[in-house]
Each structure stands twice: as structure tokens, then as C-alpha cells.
Write a protein that holds these residues in place. Structure first.
Motif, short mmCIF file in Angstrom:
data_model
loop_
_atom_site.label_atom_id
_atom_site.label_comp_id
_atom_site.label_asym_id
_atom_site.label_seq_id
_atom_site.Cartn_x
_atom_site.Cartn_y
_atom_site.Cartn_z
N PRO A 3 0.84 -1.20 0.00
CA PRO A 3 0.00 0.00 0.00
C PRO A 3 0.87 1.25 0.00
O PRO A 3 1.93 1.29 0.61
CB PRO A 3 -0.80 -0.11 1.28
CG PRO A 3 -0.12 -1.11 2.13
CD PRO A 3 0.74 -1.94 1.24
N THR A 4 0.38 2.19 -0.71
CA THR A 4 1.11 3.45 -0.79
C THR A 4 0.83 4.27 0.46
O THR A 4 -0.05 3.96 1.27
CB THR A 4 0.68 4.26 -2.02
OG1 THR A 4 -0.68 4.61 -1.87
CG2 THR A 4 0.93 3.51 -3.29
N SER A 5 1.56 5.31 0.59
CA SER A 5 1.43 6.17 1.75
C SER A 5 0.05 6.81 1.80
O SER A 5 -0.54 6.97 2.87
CB SER A 5 2.52 7.24 1.65
OG SER A 5 2.20 8.37 2.36
N VAL A 6 -0.51 7.13 0.65
CA VAL A 6 -1.84 7.72 0.61
C VAL A 6 -2.87 6.69 1.04
O VAL A 6 -3.79 7.00 1.81
CB VAL A 6 -2.14 8.26 -0.82
CG1 VAL A 6 -3.57 8.71 -0.94
CG2 VAL A 6 -1.19 9.38 -1.18
N GLU A 7 -2.75 5.47 0.58
CA GLU A 7 -3.70 4.43 0.95
C GLU A 7 -3.63 4.15 2.45
O GLU A 7 -4.65 3.94 3.11
CB GLU A 7 -3.42 3.16 0.14
CG GLU A 7 -3.77 3.30 -1.31
CD GLU A 7 -3.37 2.06 -2.11
OE1 GLU A 7 -2.50 1.29 -1.64
OE2 GLU A 7 -3.93 1.88 -3.19
N ARG A 8 -2.40 4.12 2.97
CA ARG A 8 -2.23 3.87 4.40
C ARG A 8 -2.86 5.02 5.20
O ARG A 8 -3.56 4.81 6.18
CB ARG A 8 -0.75 3.76 4.74
CG ARG A 8 -0.54 3.29 6.15
CD ARG A 8 0.89 2.97 6.48
NE ARG A 8 1.77 2.92 5.33
CZ ARG A 8 2.99 3.41 5.27
NH1 ARG A 8 3.50 3.99 6.33
NH2 ARG A 8 3.73 3.33 4.20
N LEU A 10 -5.28 6.97 4.22
CA LEU A 10 -6.74 6.83 4.08
C LEU A 10 -7.28 5.74 5.00
O LEU A 10 -8.34 5.88 5.61
CB LEU A 10 -7.12 6.54 2.63
CG LEU A 10 -7.06 7.73 1.67
CD1 LEU A 10 -7.35 7.25 0.25
CD2 LEU A 10 -8.04 8.79 2.07
N GLY A 11 -6.53 4.64 5.15
CA GLY A 11 -6.94 3.56 6.04
C GLY A 11 -6.97 4.02 7.49
O GLY A 11 -7.90 3.71 8.25
N ILE A 12 -5.95 4.77 7.87
CA ILE A 12 -5.89 5.30 9.24
C ILE A 12 -7.06 6.26 9.47
O ILE A 12 -7.75 6.21 10.50
CB ILE A 12 -4.54 5.99 9.49
CG1 ILE A 12 -3.42 4.97 9.51
CG2 ILE A 12 -4.57 6.78 10.80
CD1 ILE A 12 -2.03 5.58 9.54
N LEU A 13 -7.31 7.15 8.51
CA LEU A 13 -8.42 8.10 8.63
C LEU A 13 -9.76 7.37 8.70
O LEU A 13 -10.64 7.75 9.48
CB LEU A 13 -8.40 9.09 7.47
CG LEU A 13 -7.29 10.14 7.49
CD1 LEU A 13 -7.32 10.96 6.21
CD2 LEU A 13 -7.43 11.03 8.70
N LEU A 14 -9.91 6.34 7.89
CA LEU A 14 -11.16 5.56 7.90
C LEU A 14 -11.36 4.90 9.26
O LEU A 14 -12.46 4.91 9.82
CB LEU A 14 -11.13 4.51 6.78
CG LEU A 14 -12.37 3.65 6.62
CD1 LEU A 14 -13.59 4.53 6.33
CD2 LEU A 14 -12.18 2.63 5.53
N ALA A 15 -10.31 4.34 9.83
CA ALA A 15 -10.41 3.71 11.15
C ALA A 15 -10.77 4.74 12.22
O ALA A 15 -11.59 4.48 13.11
CB ALA A 15 -9.09 3.02 11.49
N LYS A 16 -10.18 5.93 12.12
CA LYS A 16 -10.49 6.98 13.09
C LYS A 16 -11.94 7.44 12.94
O LYS A 16 -12.63 7.67 13.94
CB LYS A 16 -9.53 8.15 12.93
CG LYS A 16 -8.14 7.85 13.44
CD LYS A 16 -7.24 9.06 13.37
CE LYS A 16 -5.87 8.70 13.93
NZ LYS A 16 -4.98 9.86 13.98
#
Length: 112
Positions: A3-8, A10-16
Motif C-alpha cells: 500500500p502506498t502512503s496515501v492508501e495507508r 486513508l486507512g488510518i483516517l477511515l479507522a479513526k
């Protein structure tokens, strides 16, 4: 593929965001419980208010009766006082009459 930095990010933001949604849902449940408890308290206070109003009416009736009994007691004590004075006066008159009657009888007996 990694995963790219942007995807990671986005994943962190989605979890938050999901965590925030869960926190908001828990807060809503807590507020609902608090509102239900407040509603129950309002109902109980209304019932207590009604009971207190009923008790006040009973106390007023009881006070009227107590005041009436106190008046009867005062009248009774007054009547006993008047009866005592009248009895004493009557007893004194009777004793005076008897003493005077015995004096007359003794005078007649002594003169004979």
C-alpha cells in the motif's frame, strides 16, 4: 503490491472515523439512558408532590380536630372549677345550717 502512503493514510483516517462513529453511537445510548432516568425522576417527583398535597389536607383536618379537643378540655376544666366553687359554697352553707341547728337543740336541752 504494497500500500502506498496515501492508501495507508486513508486507512488510518477511515479507522479513526469509524471510531468516532462508535463513540457518537455510545454517547447517544448514554444520553438516551440519562433522558429515561430523568423522565422517571420527573414522574416520581410528580407522585411525591401529589402525596404531599394529600398529606397537607389530612394534617389540616387533624389540626382542626385537635384544636376542637383542646377547646373541650378547656371548657371541662372551667366547668370543674365552677362546680368546685359551687360545691364548696353549698357545703359551707349546709355546715353552717347544721351547726346553727345543733346550737338550737343544745340550748333547748341545757335549759331544760
Amino acid at each position: 503490491m504494497a500500500p502506498t502512503s496515501v492508501e495507508r493514510t486513508l486507512g488510518i483516517l477511515l479507522a479513526k472515523v469509524e471510531g468516532i462513529e462508535k463513540s457518537i453511537a455510545a454517547g447517544d445510548q448514554h444520553r438516551a439512558i440519562v433522558h429515561r432516568r430523568v423522565d422517571d425522576l420527573v414522574e416520581q417527583v410528580g407522585e411525591i408532590s401529589t402525596e404531599v398535597a394529600t398529606m397537607k389536607a389530612d394534617v389540616i383536618d387533624s389540626k382542626k380536630i385537635t384544636d376542637e379537643v383542646k377547646q373541650w378540655k378547656q371548657r371541662g376544666i372551667g366547668a370543674l372549677f365552677v362546680s368546685g366553687v359551687a360545691g364548696t359554697a353549698l357545703g359551707g352553707a349546709v355546715v353552717g345550717f347544721i351547726v346553727s341547728w345543733w346550737d338550737s337543740i343544745l340550748r333547748v336541752l341545757r335549759s331544760a
